[in-house]
Design a protein around this motif. Sequence first.
Motif, PDB file in Angstrom:
ATOM      1  N   PHE A   2      10.980  25.971  -3.017  1.00  0.00           N
ATOM      2  CA  PHE A   2      10.100  25.486  -4.087  1.00  0.00           C
ATOM      3  C   PHE A   2       9.235  24.373  -3.493  1.00  0.00           C
ATOM      4  O   PHE A   2       9.721  23.581  -2.690  1.00  0.00           O
ATOM      5  N   SER A  58       7.783  20.497  -7.313  1.00  0.00           N
ATOM      6  CA  SER A  58       8.765  21.079  -8.228  1.00  0.00           C
ATOM      7  C   SER A  58      10.188  20.679  -7.849  1.00  0.00           C
ATOM      8  O   SER A  58      11.149  21.331  -8.231  1.00  0.00           O
ATOM      9  N   TYR A 118       7.837  29.204  -5.278  1.00  0.00           N
ATOM     10  CA  TYR A 118       6.961  28.573  -6.272  1.00  0.00           C
ATOM     11  C   TYR A 118       6.123  27.521  -5.569  1.00  0.00           C
ATOM     12  O   TYR A 118       6.651  26.633  -4.901  1.00  0.00           O
ATOM     13  N   GLY A 145       8.947  24.249 -11.746  1.00  0.00           N
ATOM     14  CA  GLY A 145       8.697  25.594 -11.228  1.00  0.00           C
ATOM     15  C   GLY A 145       9.357  26.717 -12.003  1.00  0.00           C
ATOM     16  O   GLY A 145       9.185  27.884 -11.670  1.00  0.00           O
TER      17      GLY A 145
END
Length: 376
Positions: free
Chosen positions: A96, A100, A238, A292
């Motif tokens: 991520f 996030s 993400y 995220g």
Amino acid sequence: MNMTKLKEEVIEYSKTIGIDKIGFTTAAPFTELKNRLLQQQMLEYQSGFEEPDIEKRVDPAKIFAGPQSIIAIALAYPSKLKNAPQSKKGERRGIFCRASWGMDYHVILRNRLTKLEQFIASKVPHARFKSMVDTGELSDRAVAERAGIGWSGKNCSIITPEFGSYVYLGEMITNIPFEPDTPIEDRCGTCNKCIHACPTGALVQGGQLNAQRCIAYLTQTKGFLADEFRTKIGNRLYGCDTCQTVCPENKGRDFQFHEEMKPDPEVVKPLLKPILTISNREFKEKFGKLSGSWRGKKPIQRNAILALAHFKDETAIPDLIKLLNDDPRPVIKGTAAWALGKIGGKEAKEALIKVKSKEKNNEVLTEINKGLSFFE
């Protein structure tokens, strides 16, 4: 009322509640921004997640009665993952983006803005406010730039002299006429590292982003990812940090100021295979507090499949075959078919041939054929 004294008190108070930087600007319309947004709209460079009404994005008076000034805030976030687990053969991991990590920043910044509102209201009873973080009408970056928080970098991030671009932004429109601060001079100069490093060429030129090509945006979409981007996504689940990590202003910057922003390594760099079959409840329990997670599990699962293909992880073939045979969602099923072809091997090929004869969905069939084309 002594406005200079009030401003000083607000600045002092902001430090006590964990606001790392604060700036003040007028509530005048953002005329330069309007021209840029109209151009972005014309070129179809917008992500679609923005406030659609450009007038509301550029004129505080369209969303707040009698605006006098805007207060911008910035909170620095961590950039280094301590005790990061290793991604190794058979145990591949996704990532991520830094924005996030830890608790959803919308929650953190709204908390700070609410406290700031309450403090100002205790000093000025007739004060009114409209605060926003990311999803509001105004452009966080335009406000922060004009309020002297930082300059707008070529990577389309606000870069602060103190914290680089690793900052979350929020703002508050108010009916109190605070003295505006002076914007900071641009320090990007001739550096174009972010533009050259962007994996998809989304940074068209310094300060201009085609959001439709930006990996940070693409990881949040819910449909099939266009073929040209599938091999560019790497192991990103993400977001994307490339244009920030290559920025010289971010070198050596890592701020662990806020406890709630500290990342859990197993959550922000998770094993990929378990994500493929994660239930809604498990997803919420593990990833729910991250910003995220806002689009749900489907985009994260699709990205996990692409990451396994990126690693050519043969140990994931049985999991991908199971998705191909049993998952009811065409995007997941089809992406698994493509990934099986990308990873290769006899077992993957046989599974694709077998399922092709029974598959009814045209989109999934297209992906099965793409998967099989890798064996030609």
